[in-house]
Enzyme design. Structure first.
Site, PDB file in Angstrom:
ATOM      1  N   HIS A  15      -5.696  12.759  -3.350  1.00 39.19           N
ATOM      2  CA  HIS A  15      -5.742  12.788  -4.807  1.00 39.19           C
ATOM      3  C   HIS A  15      -4.770  11.760  -5.375  1.00 39.19           C
ATOM      4  CE1 HIS A  15      -2.260  15.990  -5.396  1.00 39.19           C
ATOM      5  NE2 HIS A  15      -1.891  14.993  -4.645  1.00 39.19           N
ATOM      6  N   CYS A  34       3.312   9.728  -6.726  1.00 39.76           N
ATOM      7  CA  CYS A  34       2.034  10.458  -6.733  1.00 39.76           C
ATOM      8  C   CYS A  34       1.035   9.817  -7.692  1.00 39.76           C
ATOM      9  CB  CYS A  34       2.240  11.921  -7.109  1.00 39.76           C
ATOM     10  SG  CYS A  34       3.217  12.789  -5.890  1.00 39.76           S
ATOM     11  N   HIS A  40      -3.135   9.481  -2.295  1.00 37.63           N
ATOM     12  CA  HIS A  40      -2.447   9.861  -1.053  1.00 37.63           C
ATOM     13  C   HIS A  40      -3.019  11.209  -0.635  1.00 37.63           C
ATOM     14  CE1 HIS A  40      -0.300  11.808  -4.343  1.00 37.63           C
ATOM     15  NE2 HIS A  40      -0.111  12.792  -3.485  1.00 37.63           N
ATOM     16  N   HIS A  42      -3.047  15.114   1.503  1.00 35.56           N
ATOM     17  CA  HIS A  42      -2.296  16.313   1.888  1.00 35.56           C
ATOM     18  C   HIS A  42      -3.111  17.118   2.889  1.00 35.56           C
ATOM     19  CE1 HIS A  42       0.833  16.026  -1.174  1.00 35.56           C
ATOM     20  NE2 HIS A  42      -0.107  15.693  -2.040  1.00 35.56           N
ATOM     21  N   ASP A  80     -13.059  19.233   1.677  1.00 36.31           N
ATOM     22  CA  ASP A  80     -12.394  18.698   2.872  1.00 36.31           C
ATOM     23  C   ASP A  80     -12.733  17.226   3.091  1.00 36.31           C
ATOM     24  OD1 ASP A  80     -10.789  18.980   5.220  1.00 36.31           O
ATOM     25  OD2 ASP A  80     -12.616  19.131   6.422  1.00 36.31           O
ATOM     26  N   HIS A  81     -11.702  16.408   3.291  1.00 34.63           N
ATOM     27  CA  HIS A  81     -11.830  14.954   3.473  1.00 34.63           C
ATOM     28  C   HIS A  81     -12.442  14.257   2.265  1.00 34.63           C
ATOM     29  CE1 HIS A  81     -10.624  15.990   7.489  1.00 34.63           C
ATOM     30  NE2 HIS A  81     -10.427  14.713   7.742  1.00 34.63           N
ATOM     31  N   GLU A 124       0.808  22.948  -0.459  1.00 38.28           N
ATOM     32  CA  GLU A 124       0.566  21.503  -0.532  1.00 38.28           C
ATOM     33  C   GLU A 124       1.366  20.787   0.554  1.00 38.28           C
ATOM     34  OE1 GLU A 124       0.750  18.245  -4.100  1.00 38.28           O
ATOM     35  OE2 GLU A 124       2.475  19.542  -3.814  1.00 38.28           O
TER      36      GLU A 124
HETATM   37 NI    NI Z   1       0.046  14.808  -3.857  1.00 36.05          NI
END
Ligand code: NI
Length: 141
Positions: A15, A34, A40, A42, A80-81, A124
């Site tokens: 995100h 961010c 980036h 998580h 996911d992904h 997170e």
């Molecule tokens: Ni983040």
């Protein structure tokens, strides 16, 4: 007899924190790295807690296979992904902070038919987690 059952799932997604309600300088100041333009990732941990009566025949609150299938369809497959900002409709004009992601996951799972969704806990990183238990509109099952 009412018990809670918590099941953990893993989800990798990327995100970028950038709010359409803030200008470029404010976005940079508030979100720091961010806000980097290319996002980036998580490795999120999602904990889903449901409650219900223990079925006297099975001795269980809910069938784990049924819960897994529901979570896979509603959460894992769409998220996911993925790049949350673009791939998930809800985040196209809504910043995908973990707070907002936690609420979105709750909303998507609250119709689980076999037990009552109590809360979502979303990790997170090893240092941050969020919990959401809905608006409390009294869907008691
Ligand atoms: Ni983040």
């Amino acid at each position: 007899m009412r018990l809670e059952l918590t099941r953990r799932y893993a989800l990798a997604a990327s995100h970028r924190l950038n709010s359409p309600h803030l200008d470029e300088a404010e976005n940079e100041r508030i979100y720091g790295k961010c806000n980097n333009p290319y996002g980036h990732g998580h490795n999120y941990i999602v904990e889903v807690t449901v409650s219900g009566k223990v079925d006297p025949a099975t001795g269980m609150i809910a069938d784990l296979g049924e819960l897994d299938g529901y979570v896979a369809r509603e959460i894992i497959e769409p998220f996911d992904h993925m790049y949350l900002n673009k791939d998930v409709e809800a985040f196209r004009d809504h910043v995908p902070t973990t707070e907002n992601l936690c609420m979105e996951i709750f909303e998507r799972l609250k119709q689980f038919p076999s037990a009552r969704l109590v809360r979502i806990r979303l990790e997170e990183t090893g240092r941050n987690s969020f919990e959401y238990a809905g608006q409390g509109d009294g869907d008691e099952r």
